[in-house]
Design a protein around this motif. Structure first.
Motif, short mmCIF file in Angstrom:
data_model
loop_
_atom_site.label_atom_id
_atom_site.label_comp_id
_atom_site.label_asym_id
_atom_site.label_seq_id
_atom_site.Cartn_x
_atom_site.Cartn_y
_atom_site.Cartn_z
N SER A 1 0.85 -1.20 0.00
CA SER A 1 0.00 0.00 0.00
C SER A 1 0.88 1.25 0.00
CB SER A 1 -0.94 0.00 1.21
OG SER A 1 -0.21 -0.15 2.40
N ALA A 2 0.25 2.34 -0.37
CA ALA A 2 0.98 3.60 -0.52
C ALA A 2 0.67 4.54 0.64
CB ALA A 2 0.58 4.26 -1.84
N LEU A 3 1.44 5.59 0.74
CA LEU A 3 1.10 6.68 1.66
C LEU A 3 -0.18 7.35 1.15
CD1 LEU A 3 4.56 8.46 2.17
CD2 LEU A 3 3.22 7.34 3.95
N PRO A 4 -0.91 8.07 2.01
CA PRO A 4 -2.10 8.78 1.53
C PRO A 4 -1.76 9.84 0.49
CG PRO A 4 -1.86 8.99 3.93
CD PRO A 4 -0.70 8.18 3.45
N ALA A 5 -0.56 10.39 0.56
CA ALA A 5 -0.16 11.43 -0.40
C ALA A 5 1.36 11.50 -0.46
CB ALA A 5 -0.74 12.79 0.00
N TYR A 6 1.85 12.04 -1.55
CA TYR A 6 3.29 12.24 -1.73
C TYR A 6 3.52 13.68 -2.18
CZ TYR A 6 3.66 7.16 -1.75
OH TYR A 6 3.60 5.84 -1.41
N VAL A 7 4.57 14.26 -1.69
CA VAL A 7 4.96 15.58 -2.18
C VAL A 7 5.91 15.32 -3.32
CG1 VAL A 7 5.99 17.80 -1.61
CG2 VAL A 7 4.68 16.55 0.11
N HIS A 8 5.42 15.56 -4.53
CA HIS A 8 6.10 15.06 -5.74
C HIS A 8 7.51 15.57 -5.90
CE1 HIS A 8 7.03 14.11 -9.86
NE2 HIS A 8 5.95 13.37 -9.94
#
Lengths: 352, 87
Positions: free
Chosen positions: A129-136
């Motif tokens: 699973s991924a993080l809820p969001a990424y700072v691109h």
């Protein structure tokens, strides 16, 4: 110089594999990412965006987290193998995490031994699973820029500098935007580029083919001036030549000062043909005579299975393999792999 | 060793030379102007600017500082701190 940029959070982790120097995107089956790879395959990396959770909210976790892996399964004609988090924790690019899953740092290496003996189409299934969001851009891009700023292009042309520019790294260097040959660089290093820019060896020439003035010292190199308009006024032309000569002198002084400290990993690639290892060894010797320098010599005529691999020849001499120019599809990914590996090898050696 | 160079004079010299190579006489540069945001300029042009001013002022900068230039005032500071007179 490293120029930073900020980006808005994104929810797509950009999960992908890098295999044989090529990016492979997944087919998603629910939370399982499925990748089909050719065989033989080597240098496989599990890549994604990575972000510090503390940058997204009130948490205190300052690790750069990529993707949470709960299991990796390999399926091919020779059999199936599954790797659970305890198998991953000590691998390069995974955090040694006691929890149920295992986080990558956004660039995890899957051991070549896993893939040895695989034949036929190879399916890699990654549960996680991924993080809820990424700072691109502010995390991963800044780390890439920092990584690439730690390398010094020594020629034979600007190709590696284009890769650096792709990652927003702009280190200042004499040979960054130059055309030269390894023997010319060795000669320059041997004498500290003595007299670079002096008359009668230095000339400013209008290159009709590229529509740009080039400043050349026949003993060492030819460099871009970025002046793309022909100048009729001899006084203006003389001013431009004088400024270019001053730049060569300053950058030669800087290069020699940097090499005395071994602060960057030097990179050389051949312009044509194959990498001449006798020339590479001469360059390595010249660099080591100046300071504790590491040299990454990259052969651009690599076979597909060798792309992205680095051979450690010892004494700070590394040989990397690539099969394309920096502006070609997939090249930045390969350069990132080469530079990250080279940096790790050099840093580990220093740590010892 | 020489006395520190006059910052105001150096700033004027930087502005004048940048204006010259930008082809825009009269261009004024604030100390906080970011080097990567000045039109028509890339990092190599800044290096060239510094190289020319270094020779005109008869000083040598500490070259490792070239990696850390962000704003115009960094260039002025770098030249003002230059210690050695050219031989």
């Amino acid at each position: 110089m490293v120029r930073m940029s900020n980006g808005d959070p994104v929810t797509d982790p950009d999960l992908h594999l890098l295999a044989n120097g090529h990016r492979v995107d997944p087919n998603w089956q629910g939370n399982v990412a499925c990748f089909t790879l050719p065989t033989p395959v080597s240098g496989v990396r599990l890549r994604s965006l990575a972000t510090q959770p503390s940058s997204l909210g009130p948490g205190r976790d300052t690790r750069h987290l990529g993707y949470l892996v709960n299991g990796i399964t390999l399926l091919h004609a020779g059999g199936n193998r599954r790797f659970a988090p305890p198998d991953l924790r000590l691998l390069d690019g995974f955090y040694d995490d006691p929890d149920e899953g295992c986080w990558t740092n956004g660039d995890a290496h899957l051991p070549d031994a896993w893939f040895a003996g695989a034949f036929g189409p190879l399916l890699v299934r990654i549960e996680g699973s991924a993080l809820p969001a990424y700072v691109h851009s502010s995390d991963a891009a800044a780390r890439d820029a920092q990584l690439f700023a730690g390398f010094e292009n020594l020629g034979e042309n600007c190709d590696f500098s284009i890769a650096q520019m792709h990652f927003n790294a702009h280190p200042v260097g004499l040979l960054r935007w130059a055309v030269t040959t390894i023997p010319h660089v060795v000669a320059g290093l041997g004498c500290g580029f003595r007299g670079i820019g002096d008359e009668p060896h230095t000339g400013l020439i209008w290159d009709k083919e590229t529509g740009e003035y080039k400043l050349g010292d026949v003993r060492y190199l030819s460099v871009h001036t970025w002046a793309r308009t022909e100048i009729a006024d001899p006084i203006a032309l003389a001013e431009m030549k004088q400024a270019g000569r001053a730049r060569l002198r300053l950058l030669a002084r800087k290069l020699m000062a940097d090499l005395r400290t071994g602060r960057r990993i030097c990179v050389v690639t051949q312009r044509v043909g194959t990498l001449d290892m006798d020339q590479v060894r001469a360059l390595h010797a010249a660099l080591r005579a100046i300071g504790p320098n590491a040299l990454l010599a990259v052969d651009r005529s690599a076979a597909p299975a060798d792309v992205g691999r680095i051979d450690d020849l010892g004494g700070g001499l590394l040989v990397g393999h690539i099969d394309r120019w920096a502006r070609d599809d997939g090249a930045p990914e390969i350069w990132r792999q080469l530079c990250a590996t080279a940096r790790r090898i050099v840093d580990e050696r220093v740590a010892v | 060793m020489t006395a520190p160079l006059d910052r105001a004079a150096i700033h004027a010299a930087v502005a004048a030379y940048v204006a010259f190579i930008c082809g825009r006489p009269g261009l004024m540069l604030a100390a906080t102007t970011r080097l990567d945001e000045v039109a028509d300029m890339d990092s190599m042009k800044w290096i060239e600017t510094i190289a020319v001013l270094e020779e005109r002022l008869g000083v040598e900068i500490e070259t490792h500082n070239l990696d850390a230039l962000v704003v115009v005032d960094d260039v002025v500071e770098l030249l003002a701190q230059a210690r050695r007179v050219r031989g």
